[in-house]
Design an enzyme around this catalytic site. Structure first.
Site, PDB file in Angstrom:
ATOM      1  N   TYR A  90      -5.122  11.478   8.777  1.00  0.00           N
ATOM      2  CA  TYR A  90      -5.714  10.166   8.568  1.00  0.00           C
ATOM      3  C   TYR A  90      -6.529   9.686   9.769  1.00  0.00           C
ATOM      4  O   TYR A  90      -6.068   9.701  10.910  1.00  0.00           O
ATOM      5  CB  TYR A  90      -4.633   9.121   8.248  1.00  0.00           C
ATOM      6  N   ASP A 123      -9.550  -3.608   0.202  1.00  0.00           N
ATOM      7  CA  ASP A 123      -8.337  -4.241   0.731  1.00  0.00           C
ATOM      8  C   ASP A 123      -8.615  -4.881   2.091  1.00  0.00           C
ATOM      9  O   ASP A 123      -8.195  -6.008   2.370  1.00  0.00           O
ATOM     10  CB  ASP A 123      -7.238  -3.188   0.889  1.00  0.00           C
ATOM     11  N   THR A 149       0.795  -1.234   0.000  1.00  0.00           N
ATOM     12  CA  THR A 149       0.000   0.000   0.000  1.00  0.00           C
ATOM     13  C   THR A 149       0.831   1.291   0.000  1.00  0.00           C
ATOM     14  O   THR A 149       0.628   2.156  -0.855  1.00  0.00           O
ATOM     15  CB  THR A 149      -0.944  -0.005   1.220  1.00  0.00           C
ATOM     16  N   ASP A 168      -4.149   0.553  -5.546  1.00  0.00           N
ATOM     17  CA  ASP A 168      -2.706   0.513  -5.321  1.00  0.00           C
ATOM     18  C   ASP A 168      -2.103  -0.839  -5.691  1.00  0.00           C
ATOM     19  O   ASP A 168      -0.920  -0.927  -6.024  1.00  0.00           O
ATOM     20  CB  ASP A 168      -2.369   0.888  -3.868  1.00  0.00           C
ATOM     21  N   HIS A 169      -2.913  -1.881  -5.642  1.00  0.00           N
ATOM     22  CA  HIS A 169      -2.424  -3.237  -5.911  1.00  0.00           C
ATOM     23  C   HIS A 169      -3.624  -4.166  -5.946  1.00  0.00           C
ATOM     24  O   HIS A 169      -4.755  -3.741  -5.629  1.00  0.00           O
ATOM     25  CB  HIS A 169      -1.448  -3.690  -4.814  1.00  0.00           C
TER      26      HIS A 169
HETATM   27 ZN    ZN Z   1      -3.488  -4.494   2.020  1.00  0.00          ZN
END
Ligand code: ZN
Length: 496
Positions: free
Chosen positions: A235, A271, A152, A318-319
């Site tokens: 965050y 995720d 990430t 991101d992935h």
């Molecule tokens: Zn992850």
């Protein structure tokens, strides 16, 4: 894209080319063949039955030749047309150009990340809002390629800097700096960790406004980016996704001078679910449906404000994610007969195995002994892990040129995990971090806005190209990076 490029040719042009070009040429060849055939046959005794047969045979050959020639001509036209439309924006046939802004005074880019949105999730369920962007925008046909390691923080920061992790410094989600012994975690906001120039900084350096509703690195003060109140959210994973969307929408109510030209919006899903249950579970389907609803909320809000067609929306992940299970494990303690790897040497286990032996121990020897053990057939799943000196990793991974990267890196096969020792009962779940060449690690790239062609598919590319894409849309000078300066031209429409 193919249908589009064919329709670029006026019908008259197609028939003219067929009539005057390739077809005629091929017909001449077949006529010559026919003549030589008749010449040969003339030496044989002529009977009326034979000549009728000859005429039928000749007509059949002629028809076949014409059909073949037409096919060749169509194929020629098809490939030349699709090539010219995909390769360059300067072709006279490429009439599609960027659309003017209706309401906004300046181009605005909204960069959205849905964490762990594996390529293909968009087909798990009905996703009308995401598909509205796909169908009216430009999509990486087989997904966006993350950088290695497919984690990430390294990936989010590559997306906004255009740099590979070795160059932007966030080489893992957590790591130790060998020079200072200091530890980086996902909560570290000191500028010394975060190298390169992220997009919000580039925008701020140009005297323009940026806004970040969460993005790794966005709280770090760099250059003219001072993480301003109301434009830079600290965050907090508990903020409802809907609130994040609504805050982004509220920026479009600001006077033009206060409106950010670059905004980020981040969702932790799917995720979060992917780690728990793996990529193929109804929980993922539900999470994807929820992301789709959020995109719907965003698009509705933009439409109400009359700016939907003006905003450049770039939606990425991101992935990807792959299923992991308890039978797919490799234990470092199983290598003890060859070499003992104490846990103090191991910076991260899985899916990125990163080992830093203490000084005085040769990394080269450690790698050799580990690989000997792994290939011995005596270590469970040993053949699923290959260990490298970082300098000897495949160059395509770009994962060596930083002191922060430990000297020994293990590449683990998709779905396998490395652990120190067999301890607890394992469960099935999901993971990412593997070699970025693995298809399950791919994520999405969907772009919609005035500078993106409608319904266009482009080949997959690495996420380090996105930085230059955004600076090109915003028409600002970006910082040097690993992306190609010519890449944006292959994705966005020419301005006239
Ligand atoms: Zn992850």
């Amino acid at each position: 894209m193919d249908r589009e490029s064919l329709s670029l040719l006026p019908p008259g042009k197609i028939s003219t080319q067929i009539a005057s070009g390739k077809v005629e040429e091929d017909q001449n060849i077949s006529t010559t063949a026919l003549l030589s055939f008749s010449t040969d046959s003339s030496s044989s005794p002529i009977s009326s039955k034979a000549s009728t047969k000859t005429i039928i045979f000749v007509s059949l050959i002629l028809t076949t030749c014409i059909a073949l020639s037409a096919a060749v001509a169509f194929a020629f036209l098809f490939f030349s047309a699709s090539h010219s439309s995909s390769s360059s924006s300067s072709s006279p046939q490429d009439f599609e150009v960027s659309r003017p802004l209706n309401k906004l005074k300046k181009p605005v880019v909204l960069l959205i990340s849905s964490d762990g949105f594996r390529f293909g999730y968009q087909f798990k369920t009905n996703t009308p809002n995401i598909h509205r962007l796909i169908n009216n925008g430009t999509e990486a046909e087989l997904g966006l390629i993350p950088v290695f390691p497919t984690l990430t923080f390294p990936n989010h920061y590559s997306i906004v800097t255009g740099l590979y992790p070795a160059y932007h410094g966030i080489v893992n989600n957590y790591f130790t700096d060998p020079k200072t012994g200091e530890f980086f975690s996902m909560r570290s906001h000191e500028p010394k960790w975060w190298l390169g120039e992220p997009l919000w900084e580039t925008v701020a350096n140009h005297g323009l406004k940026a806004a970040t509703y969460f993005w790794p690195g966005s709280e770090v003060l760099k250059g003219f980016w001072n993480c301003p109140a109301n434009y830079c959210m600290q965050y907090d994973g508990s903020v409802p996704f809907e609130d994040r969307v609504d805050t982004i929408l509220s920026y479009f109510d600001l006077p033009s001078d206060d409106m950010p030209v670059f905004m980020t919006l981040y969702f932790e899903d799917p995720d979060h679910q992917g780690h728990k249950v793996g990529p193929d579970d109804p929980e993922i389907t539900e999470a994807v449906a929820r992301i789709d609803k959020l995109i719907g909320r965003l698009v509705d809000g933009l439409e109400k404000r009359g700016v939907f067609e003006d905003v450049s929306i770039i939606m990425v992940g991101d992935h990807g994610m792959v299923g992991t299970c308890d039978k797919k494990l490799i234990f470092l303690d199983d290598l003890a007969s060859w070499i003992e790897i104490p846990k103090e040497w191991v910076q991260s286990y899985s899916p990125l195995l990163a080992i830093r032996p203490p000084s005085g121990i040769s990394s080269k020897d450690v790698v050799a002994k580990m690989n000997e053990g792994l290939l011995s057939d005596k270590v469970g799943n040993g053949n699923r892990l290959k260990v490298y000196l970082k300098e000897e990793l495949p160059g395509r991974l770009h994962y060596s040129n930083s002191d922060r990267i430990p000297p020994i890196i293990g590449l683990i096969e998709e779905g396998f995990k490395v652990e120190q020792t067999k301890l607890r009962k394992q469960e099935c779940g999901g993971a990412h971090g593997y070699d970025n060449a693995i298809f399950s690690m791919r994520t999405i790239f969907i772009a919609h806005g005035p500078q993106f062609a409608r319904g266009r598919k482009v080949p997959s590319f690495e996420n380090i190209q996105i930085y230059n894409l955004v600076t090109t849309i915003l028409n600002i000078q970006g910082a040097p990076n690993n992306g190609s300066s010519s890449f944006p031209k292959t994705i966005i429409l020419p301005s006239h």
